[in-house]
Design a protein around this motif. Structure first.
Motif, PDB file in Angstrom:
ATOM      1  N   LYS A   1       0.856  -1.189   0.000  1.00  0.00           N
ATOM      2  CA  LYS A   1       0.000   0.000   0.000  1.00  0.00           C
ATOM      3  C   LYS A   1       0.886   1.231   0.000  1.00  0.00           C
ATOM      4  N   SER A   2       0.305   2.316  -0.475  1.00  0.00           N
ATOM      5  CA  SER A   2       1.020   3.586  -0.465  1.00  0.00           C
ATOM      6  C   SER A   2       0.151   4.629   0.218  1.00  0.00           C
ATOM      7  N   HIS A   3       0.744   5.402   1.111  1.00  0.00           N
ATOM      8  CA  HIS A   3       0.057   6.469   1.833  1.00  0.00           C
ATOM      9  C   HIS A   3       0.761   7.777   1.540  1.00  0.00           C
ATOM     10  N   ILE A   4      -0.016   8.829   1.344  1.00  0.00           N
ATOM     11  CA  ILE A   4       0.549  10.177   1.251  1.00  0.00           C
ATOM     12  C   ILE A   4       0.203  10.879   2.555  1.00  0.00           C
ATOM     13  N   ILE A   5       1.226  11.163   3.352  1.00  0.00           N
ATOM     14  CA  ILE A   5       1.004  11.860   4.620  1.00  0.00           C
ATOM     15  C   ILE A   5       1.445  13.309   4.469  1.00  0.00           C
ATOM     16  N   THR A   6       0.903  14.156   5.314  1.00  0.00           N
ATOM     17  CA  THR A   6       1.225  15.577   5.279  1.00  0.00           C
ATOM     18  C   THR A   6       1.786  15.999   6.623  1.00  0.00           C
ATOM     19  N   ILE A   7       2.843  16.792   6.571  1.00  0.00           N
ATOM     20  CA  ILE A   7       3.450  17.354   7.778  1.00  0.00           C
ATOM     21  C   ILE A   7       3.911  18.767   7.449  1.00  0.00           C
ATOM     22  N   GLU A   8       4.184  19.525   8.449  1.00  0.00           N
ATOM     23  CA  GLU A   8       4.613  20.915   8.304  1.00  0.00           C
ATOM     24  C   GLU A   8       5.903  21.013   7.486  1.00  0.00           C
ATOM     25  N   ALA A   9       5.952  22.004   6.597  1.00  0.00           N
ATOM     26  CA  ALA A   9       7.131  22.239   5.756  1.00  0.00           C
ATOM     27  C   ALA A   9       8.334  22.675   6.586  1.00  0.00           C
ATOM     28  N   GLY A  10       9.507  22.562   5.981  1.00  0.00           N
ATOM     29  CA  GLY A  10      10.735  23.031   6.611  1.00  0.00           C
ATOM     30  C   GLY A  10      11.375  21.979   7.508  1.00  0.00           C
ATOM     31  N   LYS A  11      11.870  22.416   8.651  1.00  0.00           N
ATOM     32  CA  LYS A  11      12.582  21.523   9.565  1.00  0.00           C
ATOM     33  C   LYS A  11      11.740  20.321  10.021  1.00  0.00           C
ATOM     34  N   PRO A  12      10.449  20.519  10.357  1.00  0.00           N
ATOM     35  CA  PRO A  12       9.644  19.357  10.736  1.00  0.00           C
ATOM     36  C   PRO A  12       9.578  18.310   9.620  1.00  0.00           C
ATOM     37  N   TYR A  13       9.405  18.756   8.388  1.00  0.00           N
ATOM     38  CA  TYR A  13       9.364  17.844   7.241  1.00  0.00           C
ATOM     39  C   TYR A  13      10.680  17.077   7.125  1.00  0.00           C
ATOM     40  N   GLN A  14      11.781  17.810   7.189  1.00  0.00           N
ATOM     41  CA  GLN A  14      13.097  17.189   7.046  1.00  0.00           C
ATOM     42  C   GLN A  14      13.344  16.142   8.132  1.00  0.00           C
ATOM     43  N   GLY A  15      13.063  16.513   9.374  1.00  0.00           N
ATOM     44  CA  GLY A  15      13.283  15.589  10.483  1.00  0.00           C
ATOM     45  C   GLY A  15      12.378  14.374  10.420  1.00  0.00           C
ATOM     46  N   PHE A  16      11.099  14.589  10.097  1.00  0.00           N
ATOM     47  CA  PHE A  16      10.145  13.491  10.047  1.00  0.00           C
ATOM     48  C   PHE A  16      10.473  12.544   8.902  1.00  0.00           C
ATOM     49  N   TYR A  17      10.863  13.097   7.773  1.00  0.00           N
ATOM     50  CA  TYR A  17      11.272  12.279   6.624  1.00  0.00           C
ATOM     51  C   TYR A  17      12.429  11.353   7.020  1.00  0.00           C
ATOM     52  N   GLN A  18      13.399  11.902   7.731  1.00  0.00           N
ATOM     53  CA  GLN A  18      14.559  11.102   8.144  1.00  0.00           C
ATOM     54  C   GLN A  18      14.179  10.015   9.157  1.00  0.00           C
ATOM     55  N   VAL A  19      13.269  10.333  10.058  1.00  0.00           N
ATOM     56  CA  VAL A  19      12.802   9.335  11.027  1.00  0.00           C
ATOM     57  C   VAL A  19      12.126   8.179  10.305  1.00  0.00           C
ATOM     58  N   LEU A  20      11.218   8.502   9.383  1.00  0.00           N
ATOM     59  CA  LEU A  20      10.528   7.443   8.638  1.00  0.00           C
ATOM     60  C   LEU A  20      11.499   6.639   7.772  1.00  0.00           C
ATOM     61  N   SER A  21      12.478   7.304   7.178  1.00  0.00           N
ATOM     62  CA  SER A  21      13.492   6.602   6.387  1.00  0.00           C
ATOM     63  C   SER A  21      14.289   5.633   7.254  1.00  0.00           C
ATOM     64  N   PHE A  22      14.612   6.055   8.459  1.00  0.00           N
ATOM     65  CA  PHE A  22      15.338   5.194   9.391  1.00  0.00           C
ATOM     66  C   PHE A  22      14.499   3.966   9.755  1.00  0.00           C
ATOM     67  N   ILE A  23      13.218   4.187  10.037  1.00  0.00           N
ATOM     68  CA  ILE A  23      12.316   3.075  10.369  1.00  0.00           C
ATOM     69  C   ILE A  23      12.232   2.096   9.193  1.00  0.00           C
ATOM     70  N   ALA A  24      12.043   2.614   7.978  1.00  0.00           N
ATOM     71  CA  ALA A  24      11.943   1.761   6.794  1.00  0.00           C
ATOM     72  C   ALA A  24      13.231   0.976   6.577  1.00  0.00           C
ATOM     73  N   GLY A  25      14.370   1.642   6.690  1.00  0.00           N
ATOM     74  CA  GLY A  25      15.658   0.960   6.525  1.00  0.00           C
ATOM     75  C   GLY A  25      15.860  -0.123   7.554  1.00  0.00           C
ATOM     76  N   ASN A  26      15.474   0.153   8.776  1.00  0.00           N
ATOM     77  CA  ASN A  26      15.585  -0.836   9.850  1.00  0.00           C
ATOM     78  C   ASN A  26      14.709  -2.055   9.547  1.00  0.00           C
ATOM     79  N   ASN A  27      13.499  -1.818   9.051  1.00  0.00           N
ATOM     80  CA  ASN A  27      12.597  -2.927   8.719  1.00  0.00           C
ATOM     81  C   ASN A  27      13.146  -3.782   7.596  1.00  0.00           C
ATOM     82  N   ILE A  28      13.699  -3.139   6.567  1.00  0.00           N
ATOM     83  CA  ILE A  28      14.262  -3.874   5.437  1.00  0.00           C
ATOM     84  C   ILE A  28      15.462  -4.702   5.891  1.00  0.00           C
ATOM     85  N   ASN A  29      16.338  -4.096   6.712  1.00  0.00           N
ATOM     86  CA  ASN A  29      17.506  -4.832   7.218  1.00  0.00           C
ATOM     87  C   ASN A  29      17.083  -6.018   8.070  1.00  0.00           C
ATOM     88  N   ASN A  30      16.055  -5.851   8.905  1.00  0.00           N
ATOM     89  CA  ASN A  30      15.582  -6.953   9.735  1.00  0.00           C
ATOM     90  C   ASN A  30      15.023  -8.083   8.895  1.00  0.00           C
TER      91      ASN A  30
END
Length: 149
Positions: free
Chosen positions: A115-144
């Motif tokens: 499935k694919s979800h389009i989520i919305t978050i505040e632009a700027g620093k919140p977007y950048q930080g949240f994107y990195q958190v989700l990327s870390f979670i996804a990478g961790n899941n793939i590695n596991n």
């Protein structure tokens, strides 16, 4: 088997790679009530709230230690963090809105096992930080998953 990522690691990534904004914040004892009230309508859970984005009562997002929960136009979606397998910029959607500068991006595409979800978050620093958190979670899941094979 799901390996949990510590809350402090996720919050550290969010702080280092971006940070809080006017509508996005790390959830603490000071602000927990407003997010807990949103979740009462979503589901009963023992999750620990980590990061929240509150545009209005119909459009919000909460990352917990176990779920990504978001409301888009008052429809609530719940994604298990352990099922997040990909994260990307929602470029098509941003372009439809005429947004070309990455600093103004607000949408992230989250892949959840087919499935694919389009989520919305505040632009700027919140977007950048949240994107990195989700990327870390996804990478961790793939590695596991690869280590289980």
């Amino acid at each position: 088997m799901e390996k949990n990522i510590s809350n402090s690691v996720l919050l550290s990534i969010f702080r280092r790679k971006g940070g809080e904004g006017k509508l996005t914040e790390i959830i603490s004892l000071k602000n927990a009530d407003k997010y807990n009230n949103l979740l009462k309508n979503a589901f009963e859970s023992n999750d620990e709230n980590l990061i929240g984005y509150l545009k209005d009562l119909k459009n919000w997002l909460i990352l917990t230690n176990r779920h990504l929960i978001y409301s888009k136009d008052d429809i609530i979606y719940i994604i298990n963090n352990s099922e997040i397998v990909g994260v990307s910029f929602a470029l098509k959607e941003e372009m439809k809105k005429g947004i070309k500068d990455k600093q103004h991006f607000t949408m992230i595409e989250v892949a959840e096992n087919g499935k694919s979800h389009i989520i919305t978050i505040e632009a700027g620093k919140p977007y950048q930080g949240f994107y990195q958190v989700l990327s870390f979670i996804a990478g961790n899941n793939i590695n596991n998953r690869e280590s289980v094979k």
